[in-house]
Design an enzyme around this catalytic site. Structure first.
Site, short mmCIF file in Angstrom:
data_model
loop_
_atom_site.label_atom_id
_atom_site.label_comp_id
_atom_site.label_asym_id
_atom_site.label_seq_id
_atom_site.Cartn_x
_atom_site.Cartn_y
_atom_site.Cartn_z
N CYS A 115 -48.33 -28.32 6.13
CA CYS A 115 -48.16 -27.99 4.71
C CYS A 115 -48.07 -26.48 4.50
O CYS A 115 -48.02 -26.00 3.38
CB CYS A 115 -49.30 -28.57 3.88
SG CYS A 115 -50.90 -27.90 4.30
N GLU A 150 -56.24 -24.69 10.32
CA GLU A 150 -55.85 -23.32 9.95
C GLU A 150 -56.53 -22.29 10.85
O GLU A 150 -56.22 -21.11 10.81
CB GLU A 150 -56.27 -23.01 8.52
CG GLU A 150 -55.76 -23.99 7.50
CD GLU A 150 -56.02 -23.53 6.08
OE1 GLU A 150 -55.11 -22.99 5.47
OE2 GLU A 150 -57.16 -23.74 5.59
N HIS A 165 -48.71 -14.54 -1.18
CA HIS A 165 -48.65 -15.39 -2.37
C HIS A 165 -47.40 -15.14 -3.19
O HIS A 165 -46.93 -16.04 -3.88
CB HIS A 165 -49.93 -15.25 -3.20
CG HIS A 165 -50.98 -16.13 -2.62
ND1 HIS A 165 -51.04 -17.46 -2.92
CD2 HIS A 165 -51.91 -15.90 -1.69
CE1 HIS A 165 -52.00 -18.01 -2.21
NE2 HIS A 165 -52.54 -17.07 -1.44
N ASP A 207 -52.34 -19.68 7.40
CA ASP A 207 -53.61 -19.15 7.91
C ASP A 207 -53.68 -19.28 9.43
O ASP A 207 -54.21 -18.39 10.10
CB ASP A 207 -54.79 -19.84 7.24
CG ASP A 207 -55.10 -19.21 5.89
OD1 ASP A 207 -55.15 -17.97 5.83
OD2 ASP A 207 -55.26 -19.94 4.90
C1 PEP Z 1 -51.86 -22.39 4.87
O1 PEP Z 1 -52.74 -21.58 5.14
O2 PEP Z 1 -50.87 -22.61 5.59
C2 PEP Z 1 -51.93 -23.17 3.62
C3 PEP Z 1 -51.09 -24.14 3.38
O3 PEP Z 1 -52.87 -22.81 2.72
P1 PEP Z 1 -52.77 -21.50 1.76
O4 PEP Z 1 -51.42 -20.90 1.95
O5 PEP Z 1 -53.00 -21.98 0.37
O6 PEP Z 1 -53.88 -20.66 2.30
MG MG Z 2 -54.61 -21.65 4.05
#
Ligand code: PEP
Ligand code: MG
Length: 568
Positions: A493, A422, A194, A446
């Site tokens: 994404c 994911e 994050h 993920d």
């Molecule tokens: C991902 O897992 O690639 C995603 C876009 O979701 P997050 O990063 O919010 O888990």
């Molecule tokens: Mg994710």
């Protein structure tokens, strides 16, 4: 790194996860303030010691209040309540009584807070959850009294600082802006942590997995290169100027490509923005996003005791829909659990492996009312706007889950329902899942974590958390070709879409749109615009035939000659 640098410890190295160069004083996030010595006594002047304690509590209260005013909204309420706790007269009396018995001010503060803390903890529930607020005030007050650096992340600064931490949680950083933070450097975390996501969304350089970072003395001037991963302590004027010049030259190349995303031969690839809420819209629009490809709605739910009201949700969603008249806005329903814990929606039991537990859509199966309320708010918010709302669920693993979610969307009156890919099972059986939904969006963060069995929060396995891993490319190819065969869209994404080189490969694998943190949009637009669809396909095939992440990247580079101008 030359020898001198290592000898005098001027250069630390980590993984660059958000490009750009930044310079500023280091601000190490301090962990727990140590407990003050229990046996220490003051010098007998109880009056002076009482004054000191009183002033420290007031300073902490005023600081919390000021930070609240600056942040506004929900944060102002939380910080205002904390300021009131610091000004509690009962607490002040308790501190004074202990000082009168000869206890030093820091120890008196510690003991007085302990009494309140134990009472709250015993009460449990909402009151029990205030214990951490109380600990924060206690630690801040003791820091003032002992001259230790203030714990937590400051949200105002005379000069933007380089935030140095072991790792950062989304809640730590929710109030930060580019005016305050010049760059992030963390000891832990990988490219999909994050910290990396937040840095990219703020458009500030970041280096993660940087060993020794937390030992940087507070205030040390630091030059951060978010592309190479170099963190230079006390750089010379020449080094600072050199880094800035190189950065500016790169940016000039970027601004030369504008307009909707497309390959050099005109194959359209919509370039969309990843956002956490309305506050990211300006940056998305400024970077030329053609819509939103991932609205991470959980940011609206962070740090809350209860779910935001239907009205509050509706208002936030409408602001996003209105920003893109006629455009696509892909909203992800609340993705709670594991790396995004939400206080009001805990998993029902302690989980030894939260990433493999009840998270994402799985929590919704337990709390369907929360999902229904969110879908209802989305349907009401989009009504009357011209945006095309597409709603998707995170962490879908099976056809049953996909069909269940799509049905819930239809019941709420939402016409386009999709799922994130994911989980490897979803990619492997994409041909079955696509029949249940209208579109796919691949969450490579993920997907990589689960394909390689490498926790995205653990830097020790960050080498495995690389979307260039050929196994991940194979899973992406499976999902994209299943969607293409069904005549449906398949976007990406996850953070992979923000890597200009990988973005070309994704397009070559059959991905139909790319969504990323806004600051990455110009880089990806420029990289795509310099290559034909055929070149992207050739690069994708070359990457897939490699047998390691490094070799895959090198093989793709070799097929993408236009990258040189970007000096990546
Ligand atoms: C991902 O897992 O690639 C995603 C876009 O979701 P997050 O990063 O919010 O888990
Ligand atoms: Mg994710």
């Amino acid at each position: 790194m030359d020898e001198d640098d290592t000898e005098i410890g001027r250069l630390l190295a980590g993984t660059g996860v958000s490009p750009g160069a930044a310079y500023g004083p280091a601000y190490p996030v301090v962990g727990n303030i140590p407990e003050p010595d229990g046996d220490s006594r003051h010098d007998g002047d109880a009056g002076a010691e009482r004054d000191r304690a009183e002033r420290a509590l007031e300073q902490v209260a005023a600081d919390l209040e000021a930070r609240g005013v600056q942040a506004g909204g929900e944060a102002q309420e939380v910080l205002g309540a904390q300021a009131m706790m610091a000004r509690d007269p009962g607490l002040a009396d308790e501190v004074a009584a202990l000082i009168d018995q000869g206890v030093t001010a820091p120890r008196a503060v510690f003991d007085a807070f302990k009494k309140y803390r134990d009472l709250l903890a015993a009460a449990g529930g909402y009151l029990g959850e205030r214990v951490s607020d109380l600990d924060d005030i206690r630690d801040r007050t003791i820091a003032v009294l002992t001259g230790l650096p203030m714990p937590g992340v400051p949200t105002t600064a005379a000069e933007p600082y380089v935030l140095v931490a072991r790792d950062l949680a989304p809640a730590d950083t929710a109030l930060l802006t580019r005016d305050v933070v010049a760059a992030f450097v963390t000891e832990q975390g990988g490219p999909t942590s994050h910290t990396a996501i937040l840095a990219r969304s703020l458009g500030v350089p970041a280096v993660v997995g940087c060993a020794g970072a937390t030992a940087i003395p507070p205030g040390t001037p630091v030059l951060v290169d978010g592309a190479s991963g170099d963190v230079r302590l006390s750089p010379s004027d020449q080094e600072i100027a050199g880094a800035r010049d190189a950065d500016q030259a790169r940016r000039a190349v970027l601004s030369a490509t504008t307009g909707p995303g497309a390959t050099a031969d005109g194959h359209a690839v919509p370039l969309l923005a990843n956002i956490g809420g309305p506050r990211d819209l300006d940056a998305a629009l400024a970077a030329g996003a053609e819509g939103v490809g991932l609205y991470r709605t959980e940011f609206l739910f962070l740090d809350r005791e209860t779910a935001p009201s239907a009205e509050e949700q509706e208002q936030a969603y409408r602001a996003v829909f209105e920003a893109f008249p006629g455009g696509r806005v892909v909203v992800r329903t609340l993705d709670a659990g594991a790396d995004k814990p939400l206080a009001f929606l805990p998993p029902p039991e302690e989980e030894p492996n939260p990433a493999l537990g009840e998270r994402g859509v799985r929590l919704f199966r337990r709390y369907p009312d929360i999902m229904a309320a969110q879908l209802g708010a989305l349907a009401r918010a989009v009504a009357g706007t011209s945006a095309k709302a597409e709603v998707m669920a995170p962490m879908v693993a099976t056809v049953d889950e996909a069909a269940w979610f799509a049905e819930a969307c239809r019941t709420a009156g939402l016409s386009s329902a999709g799922i994130m890919i994911e989980v490897p099972s979803a990619a492997l059986r994409a041909a079955d899942l696509i029949g249940a939904v209208d579109f796919f969006s691949i969450g490579t963060n993920d997907l990589t974590q689960y394909a390689l069995a490498a926790d995205r929060q653990v830097s020790a396995v960050s080498e495995l958390q690389d979307p260039w891993q050929p196994a991940v490319l194979d899973l992406i190819a499976l999902a994209a070709s299943a969607a293409t065969a069904a005549g449906k869209g398949c976007g990406v994404c996850g953070e992979a879409a923000a890597d200009p080189v990988l973005a070309c490969v994704l397009v070559g694998l059959g991905v139909t749109s790319l969504s990323m943190a806004s600051p990455a949009l110009p880089w990806v637009r420029a990289a795509l615009g310099r290559h034909t669809l055929d070149q992207c396909r050739t690069a994708a095939a070359a990457a897939r035939s490699a047998t390691s992440a490094g070799a895959a990247k090198a093989a793709a580079w070799a097929e993408l000659p236009g990258l040189g101008a970007l000096a990546l």
